[in-house]
Design a protein around this motif. Structure first.
Motif, PDB file in Angstrom:
ATOM      1  N   GLY A 121       0.841  -1.203   0.000  1.00 58.06           N
ATOM      2  CA  GLY A 121       0.000   0.000   0.000  1.00 58.06           C
ATOM      3  C   GLY A 121       0.867   1.241   0.000  1.00 58.06           C
ATOM      4  N   GLY A 139      -0.345   4.804  -0.778  1.00 60.91           N
ATOM      5  CA  GLY A 139      -1.452   5.359   0.006  1.00 60.91           C
ATOM      6  C   GLY A 139      -0.994   6.465   0.937  1.00 60.91           C
ATOM      7  N   GLN A 140      -1.958   6.959   1.715  1.00 61.57           N
ATOM      8  CA  GLN A 140      -1.699   8.066   2.657  1.00 61.57           C
ATOM      9  C   GLN A 140      -0.648   7.708   3.704  1.00 61.57           C
ATOM     10  OE1 GLN A 140      -3.232  11.091   2.762  1.00 61.57           O
ATOM     11  NE2 GLN A 140      -4.314  10.547   0.892  1.00 61.57           N
ATOM     12  N   ILE A 141      -0.840   6.546   4.317  1.00 62.44           N
ATOM     13  CA  ILE A 141       0.094   6.144   5.373  1.00 62.44           C
ATOM     14  C   ILE A 141       1.460   5.876   4.757  1.00 62.44           C
ATOM     15  CG2 ILE A 141       0.625   4.370   7.111  1.00 62.44           C
ATOM     16  CD1 ILE A 141      -2.397   4.093   7.574  1.00 62.44           C
ATOM     17  N   GLU A 194       2.374  -2.571  -4.596  1.00 61.23           N
ATOM     18  CA  GLU A 194       1.102  -1.882  -4.855  1.00 61.23           C
ATOM     19  C   GLU A 194       0.268  -2.709  -5.808  1.00 61.23           C
ATOM     20  OE1 GLU A 194      -1.114   0.073  -4.256  1.00 61.23           O
ATOM     21  OE2 GLU A 194      -0.347   1.524  -2.827  1.00 61.23           O
ATOM     22  N   VAL A 254       0.493  -2.413   4.987  1.00 62.68           N
ATOM     23  CA  VAL A 254      -0.360  -1.231   5.157  1.00 62.68           C
ATOM     24  C   VAL A 254      -1.584  -1.285   4.243  1.00 62.68           C
ATOM     25  CG1 VAL A 254      -0.423   1.297   5.053  1.00 62.68           C
ATOM     26  CG2 VAL A 254       1.668   0.137   5.830  1.00 62.68           C
ATOM     27  N   VAL A 268      -0.753  -3.186   9.534  1.00 58.61           N
ATOM     28  CA  VAL A 268      -1.403  -1.908   9.845  1.00 58.61           C
ATOM     29  C   VAL A 268      -2.804  -1.867   9.238  1.00 58.61           C
ATOM     30  CG1 VAL A 268      -1.243   0.607   9.508  1.00 58.61           C
ATOM     31  CG2 VAL A 268       0.832  -0.725   9.972  1.00 58.61           C
ATOM     32  N   ASN A 309      -6.475  -2.485   8.149  1.00 65.45           N
ATOM     33  CA  ASN A 309      -7.588  -3.012   8.954  1.00 65.45           C
ATOM     34  C   ASN A 309      -8.462  -4.014   8.208  1.00 65.45           C
ATOM     35  OD1 ASN A 309      -7.339  -1.812  11.514  1.00 65.45           O
ATOM     36  ND2 ASN A 309      -7.774   0.166  10.547  1.00 65.45           N
ATOM     37  N   LEU A 343      -0.597   3.012  17.819  1.00 62.95           N
ATOM     38  CA  LEU A 343      -1.234   4.324  17.679  1.00 62.95           C
ATOM     39  C   LEU A 343      -2.235   4.525  18.820  1.00 62.95           C
ATOM     40  CD1 LEU A 343      -1.698   6.983  16.259  1.00 62.95           C
ATOM     41  CD2 LEU A 343      -3.222   5.811  14.653  1.00 62.95           C
ATOM     42  N   SER A 355      -6.477   9.532   9.649  1.00 68.84           N
ATOM     43  CA  SER A 355      -5.140   9.771  10.206  1.00 68.84           C
ATOM     44  C   SER A 355      -4.127   9.011   9.366  1.00 68.84           C
ATOM     45  CB  SER A 355      -5.079   9.312  11.657  1.00 68.84           C
ATOM     46  OG  SER A 355      -5.751   8.073  11.818  1.00 68.84           O
TER      47      SER A 355
HETATM   48  P1  NDP Z   1      -4.249   4.545   4.093  1.00 70.31           P
HETATM   49  O1  NDP Z   1      -2.830   4.521   3.724  1.00 70.31           O
HETATM   50  O2  NDP Z   1      -4.829   5.777   4.702  1.00 70.31           O
HETATM   51  O3  NDP Z   1      -4.606   3.330   5.075  1.00 70.31           O
HETATM   52  C1  NDP Z   1      -4.157   2.019   4.804  1.00 70.31           C
HETATM   53  C2  NDP Z   1      -4.715   1.062   5.816  1.00 70.31           C
HETATM   54  O4  NDP Z   1      -4.271   1.389   7.104  1.00 70.31           O
HETATM   55  C3  NDP Z   1      -6.232   1.004   5.882  1.00 70.31           C
HETATM   56  O5  NDP Z   1      -6.611  -0.359   5.948  1.00 70.31           O
HETATM   57  C4  NDP Z   1      -6.536   1.701   7.169  1.00 70.31           C
HETATM   58  O6  NDP Z   1      -7.695   1.186   7.775  1.00 70.31           O
HETATM   59  C5  NDP Z   1      -5.350   1.286   7.992  1.00 70.31           C
HETATM   60  N1  NDP Z   1      -5.169   2.010   9.245  1.00 70.31           N
HETATM   61  C6  NDP Z   1      -4.805   1.418  10.400  1.00 70.31           C
HETATM   62  N2  NDP Z   1      -4.731   2.298  11.386  1.00 70.31           N
HETATM   63  C7  NDP Z   1      -5.072   3.467  10.877  1.00 70.31           C
HETATM   64  C8  NDP Z   1      -5.198   4.748  11.420  1.00 70.31           C
HETATM   65  N3  NDP Z   1      -4.994   4.983  12.680  1.00 70.31           N
HETATM   66  N4  NDP Z   1      -5.554   5.755  10.622  1.00 70.31           N
HETATM   67  C9  NDP Z   1      -5.789   5.526   9.329  1.00 70.31           C
HETATM   68  N5  NDP Z   1      -5.689   4.323   8.758  1.00 70.31           N
HETATM   69  C10 NDP Z   1      -5.352   3.298   9.521  1.00 70.31           C
HETATM   70  O7  NDP Z   1      -5.168   4.152   2.855  1.00 70.31           O
HETATM   71  P2  NDP Z   1      -5.094   4.639   1.350  1.00 70.31           P
HETATM   72  O8  NDP Z   1      -6.407   4.260   0.776  1.00 70.31           O
HETATM   73  O9  NDP Z   1      -4.569   6.014   1.229  1.00 70.31           O
HETATM   74  O10 NDP Z   1      -3.972   3.705   0.723  1.00 70.31           O
HETATM   75  C11 NDP Z   1      -4.063   2.348   0.651  1.00 70.31           C
HETATM   76  C12 NDP Z   1      -3.146   1.884  -0.464  1.00 70.31           C
HETATM   77  O11 NDP Z   1      -3.057   0.490  -0.385  1.00 70.31           O
HETATM   78  C13 NDP Z   1      -3.635   2.250  -1.852  1.00 70.31           C
HETATM   79  O12 NDP Z   1      -2.552   2.836  -2.551  1.00 70.31           O
HETATM   80  C14 NDP Z   1      -4.012   0.895  -2.447  1.00 70.31           C
HETATM   81  O13 NDP Z   1      -3.723   0.844  -3.828  1.00 70.31           O
HETATM   82  C15 NDP Z   1      -3.097  -0.003  -1.677  1.00 70.31           C
HETATM   83  N6  NDP Z   1      -3.424  -1.419  -1.584  1.00 70.31           N
HETATM   84  C16 NDP Z   1      -2.390  -2.259  -1.810  1.00 70.31           C
HETATM   85  C17 NDP Z   1      -2.532  -3.598  -1.726  1.00 70.31           C
HETATM   86  C18 NDP Z   1      -1.371  -4.435  -1.999  1.00 70.31           C
HETATM   87  O14 NDP Z   1      -0.245  -3.957  -1.960  1.00 70.31           O
HETATM   88  N7  NDP Z   1      -1.552  -5.704  -2.313  1.00 70.31           N
HETATM   89  C19 NDP Z   1      -3.832  -4.202  -1.378  1.00 70.31           C
HETATM   90  C20 NDP Z   1      -4.853  -3.239  -1.093  1.00 70.31           C
HETATM   91  C21 NDP Z   1      -4.629  -1.897  -1.189  1.00 70.31           C
HETATM   92  P3  NDP Z   1      -9.117   1.943   7.705  1.00 70.31           P
HETATM   93  O15 NDP Z   1      -9.528   1.874   6.248  1.00 70.31           O
HETATM   94  O16 NDP Z   1      -9.973   1.127   8.601  1.00 70.31           O
HETATM   95  O17 NDP Z   1      -8.872   3.322   8.174  1.00 70.31           O
END
Ligand code: NDP
Length: 328
Positions: free
Chosen positions: A11, A14-16, A42, A87, A129, A131, A158, A238
């Motif tokens: 991931g 993504g944001q994290i 990704e 993540v 990380v 969820n 966290l 977050s």
């Molecule tokens: P984020 O980076 O914001 O979050 C990723 C994950 O972290 C979510 O499951 C989120 O859960 C979780 N999380 C855990 N604790 C926290 C917290 N305290 N605050 C926020 N999030 C938390 O998500 P994005 O959508 O920005 O990015 C996800 C990326 O993952 C995308 O680029 C997508 O393409 C990629 N992805 C990659 C995969 C892979 O590599 N095989 C598979 C699936 C997705 P919650 O949603 O419950 O907040």
């Protein structure tokens, strides 16, 4: 010169991921003497965005960063991995039932567990990380039979950090005065932040607070619902604080927790504190010689027992649900 440590991040676009990668590359994950190689995973449609982040990482000219590779295939991404930060996950969307969510994440964490089993380094350490983190970690672990189960963990750091910050604010002390706080159970709204064994400047924190209405009516729900409060305020979930907690978790796992304190992490239960063996549940933990150990012998009163049991019950139900779906 030291051999670089391979750190796989899923991931990554993504944001994290965006908040996490720069800190790993700058040496905050493994310390200022350890070079790292990043392996980013990704989904195909996000590979281009990950390439953009990699360009920015190059542009930082981090002295410890010895390479970045980007993959859309878990087998390649986890090949030789020493540390894996999982993540990327499938977020719950409107109208989605828990079963659908668990199934969608099974489709991600099962192949990742298999890939870790097939190709990760012998010292692999995994932090989930994404969820539902505890159960995603359980799924990955179940598909990596050759990796010691204790190497699969999920993040409650966290929640731990949030609880420290709330408690310090209540008592008007710096966060550095707070020690021995515990998050028990699931990284979800049922988690239980426990201050009964926590200390403030060496004195019992629950006695210093001496306000049970605040404890059950404000502190516990504020910590548990902090994620939603941040979405409400920021308009986005977050990310930097989640990345910070992931850094803290792996840093302490590899380099050890400070003497006289402990932290919280979701690790495979050995049956301690009545948590069924095999569940990935949050405990008070110390890290010694690169291994998490559950802090033993804490007295659990009725107030805490009820809350720990409720969160562990939820974990048991999630485990039973993924079992029924054939994911573990
Ligand atoms: P984020 O980076 O914001 O979050 C990723 C994950 O972290 C979510 O499951 C989120 O859960 C979780 N999380 C855990 N604790 C926290 C917290 N305290 N605050 C926020 N999030 C938390 O998500 P994005 O959508 O920005 O990015 C996800 C990326 O993952 C995308 O680029 C997508 O393409 C990629 N992805 C990659 C995969 C892979 O590599 N095989 C598979 C699936 C997705 P919650 O949603 O419950 O907040």
């Amino acid at each position: 010169a030291q051999v670089p440590v391979n750190v796989t991040v899923t991931g990554a676009a993504g944001q994290i991921g965006y908040a996490l990668l720069f800190r790993i590359a700058s040496g905050q994950l493994l310390g200022p003497d350890t070079p790292v190689k990043l392996r980013l995973l990704e989904i195909p449609q996000a590979v281009k965005a990950a390439e953009g982040t990699a360009m920015e990482l190059d542009d930082c000219a981090f002295p410890l960063l010895r390479g970045i590779d980007i993959f859309d295939d878990p087998r390649q991404a986890f090949d030789g991995a020493n540390v894996a930060l999982l993540v990327g996950a499938r977020p719950r969307t409107k109208g989605m039932e828990r079963g659908d969510l668990l199934e969608a994440n099974g489709g991600i964490f099962k192949p990742q567990g298999e890939a870790i089993n097939a190709g990760a380094a012998d010292d692999i350490r995994v932090l989930v990380v994404g969820n539902p983190a505890n159960t995603n970690a359980l799924i990955a672990q179940a598909h990596a039979p050759d990796v010691p189960a204790e190497r699969f963990t999920a993040m409650t750091r966290l929640d731990h950090n949030r609880a420290i910050s709330q408690l310090a604010a209540k008592l008007g002390v710096p966060v550095t005065d707070i020690s021995k706080l515990t998050i028990w159970g699931n990284h979800s709204a049922t988690q239980y932040p426990d201050i009964f064994h926590a200390e403030v400047a060496g004195k019992n924190a629950a006695e210093a607070v001496n306000d049970e209405a605040w404890l059950s009516g404000t502190f516990i729900p504020t910590v548990a619902k902090r994620g939603a409060a941040i979405i409400e305020a920021r308009g986005a979930s977050s990310a930097a604080s989640a990345a910070n907690a992931a850094i803290d978790h792996v840093h302490d796992w590899v380099l050890g927790t400070p003497e006289g304190d402990w932290t919280s992490a979701a690790i495979v239960s050995d049956g301690s504190y009545g948590v069924p063996e095999g569940l990935i549940s949050s405990f008070p933990v110390v890290s010694r010689d690169g291994r998490w150990e559950i802090v033993q012998g804490l007295e659990i009163d009725a107030f805490s027992r009820e809350r720990i049991d409720a969160s562990v019950q939820e974990l048991t139900e999630e485990r039973d649900a993924v079992r029924k779906l054939g994911l573990i």
